[in-house]
Write an enzyme that holds these catalytic residues in place. Structure first.
Site, PDB file in Angstrom:
ATOM      1  N   LEU A   1       0.884  -1.220   0.145  1.00  0.00           N
ATOM      2  CA  LEU A   1       0.068  -0.088   0.123  1.00  0.00           C
ATOM      3  C   LEU A   1       0.934   1.230  -0.180  1.00  0.00           C
ATOM      4  CD1 LEU A   1      -2.521  -0.872   2.729  1.00  0.00           C
ATOM      5  CD2 LEU A   1      -2.762  -1.132   0.116  1.00  0.00           C
ATOM      6  N   ASP A   2       0.521   2.301  -0.866  1.00  0.00           N
ATOM      7  CA  ASP A   2       1.230   3.389  -0.880  1.00  0.00           C
ATOM      8  C   ASP A   2       1.190   4.301   0.532  1.00  0.00           C
ATOM      9  OD1 ASP A   2       1.689   3.259  -3.334  1.00  0.00           O
ATOM     10  OD2 ASP A   2      -0.124   4.397  -3.868  1.00  0.00           O
ATOM     11  N   ARG A   3       2.326   5.063   0.925  1.00  0.00           N
ATOM     12  CA  ARG A   3       2.474   5.464   2.299  1.00  0.00           C
ATOM     13  C   ARG A   3       1.164   6.339   2.650  1.00  0.00           C
ATOM     14  NH1 ARG A   3       4.093  10.049   4.803  1.00  0.00           N
ATOM     15  NH2 ARG A   3       4.491  11.150   2.890  1.00  0.00           N
TER      16      ARG A   3
END
Length: 323
Positions: free
Chosen positions: A137-139
């Site tokens: 998952l992106d930050r």
């Protein structure tokens, strides 16, 4: 939200394995590819002062790297930005953990984050277990994330992801009202040649990419969508929605601009940048639901995460009632 600060003079070994597709690249080009947003001058300085090669070769900017070799950077320990350092376990058994990743928590070590990462927090909370994160998952993306307990479960779950036996559903707050309210975005994507080397874009020579969506709620100038990626490209949902004129609220790359994203990376979130990012410190994308085959029984397991409070509050401020 308090970061851990490294001691004076402490260094952190950052191990970078050269993938087959980068074999033969110049060392400085490979490092620029892996440690983005650094200038060429800074990369050369890093090569001179921080790079170690396992076979004893002298590191030079023009040196060709070999597929499979590990390049070690002895980097000064960073003064890390504050991040959320708590996560909730949504479901668990002896094979896996499904956690609720907070927005703002990076998953893996980067040039900026070392201790303040999900992998580090997992080691702290489960020091005796060999945990493996199964996907990304992106930050700035919050929500359900699957973690395997042990190599056997890791192999089975990662194979399930690779064979598309895992279904993922996201909630995204977007600008405008998609028409039709339900459908599929089928547009090939590829990594673009831009200064950050981060941006994906629609391209005829890109990889096949499909995202299904449906509108769940409408507001005067926004809509809350449920989006299901049928393929797993980087930034896929964000790029696809932006490409049809409905960018995700707060998206620093695909709603704002690469220039503003780089300004944020260099100087933090200023009032002007916050306004450019729709007044939301992170993008409004949440991994809402994950369904995966249990590693031992094969039975489908579904885990859900509700919209987090920051997105709920933002949506409530848009309108008291959906349109």
């Amino acid at each position: 939200m308090t970061p851990e600060v490294a001691g004076a003079g402490e260094t952190i070994p950052l191990r970078l394995k050269v993938p087959p597709e980068c074999a033969g690249w110049r060392l400085d080009h490979f490092l620029k590819h892996r440690i983005r947003r650094l200038s060429r001058t800074k990369i050369r300085s890093i090569i001179e002062t921080q790079v170690r090669l396992a076979d004893g070769r002298r590191p030079r900017p023009s040196l060709g790297v070999r597929g499979g070799e590990v390049i070690v950077l002895d980097r000064p320990a960073p003064r890390e930005p504050p991040v959320p350092r708590h996560f909730t376990v949504l479901a668990e058994d002896e094979t896996s953990l499904a956690i609720d990743k907070p927005a703002g928590l990076p998953m893996h070590t980067t040039a900026k984050y070392w201790r303040n990462t999900l992998t580090a927090l997992l080691r702290e909370r489960y020091p005796t277990e060999a945990l493996q994160i199964c996907h990304r998952l992106d930050r700035e993306t919050s929500g359900v994330l699957l973690v395997a307990r042990g190599p056997e479960a890791s192999s089975l779950l990662k194979r399930a992801f690779a064979r598309r036996r895992v279904s993922k559903s996201y909630l995204a707050l977007v600008h405008g009202h998609p028409d039709p309210p339900e459908g599929a975005i089928d547009r090939p994507l590829k990594l673009l040649d831009t200064p950050t080397h981060l941006m994906m874009g629609v391209a005829a020579d890109g990889l096949p990419s499909v995202t299904r969506y449906r509108v769940r709620a409408r507001y005067p100038s926004h809509a809350l969508l449920e989006a299901e990626p049928q393929t797993g490209r980087q930034h896929q949902i964000r790029v696809h929605l932006a490409s049809v004129g409905h960018p995700v609220v707060g998206d620093k790359l695909y709603r704002a601009s690469e220039r503003q994203f780089m300004a944020f990376c260099d100087g933090g979130l200023t009032p002007d940048l916050l306004a450019a990012f729709d007044g939301l410190p992170r993008h409004a994308l949440h991994a809402h639901r994950l369904t995966f085959p249990h590693p031992r029984t094969g039975d489908p397991i579904t885990v859900e995460s509700p919209l987090p409070p920051d997105l709920v509050a933002y949506i409530e401020a848009l309108s008291d009632d959906p349109a």
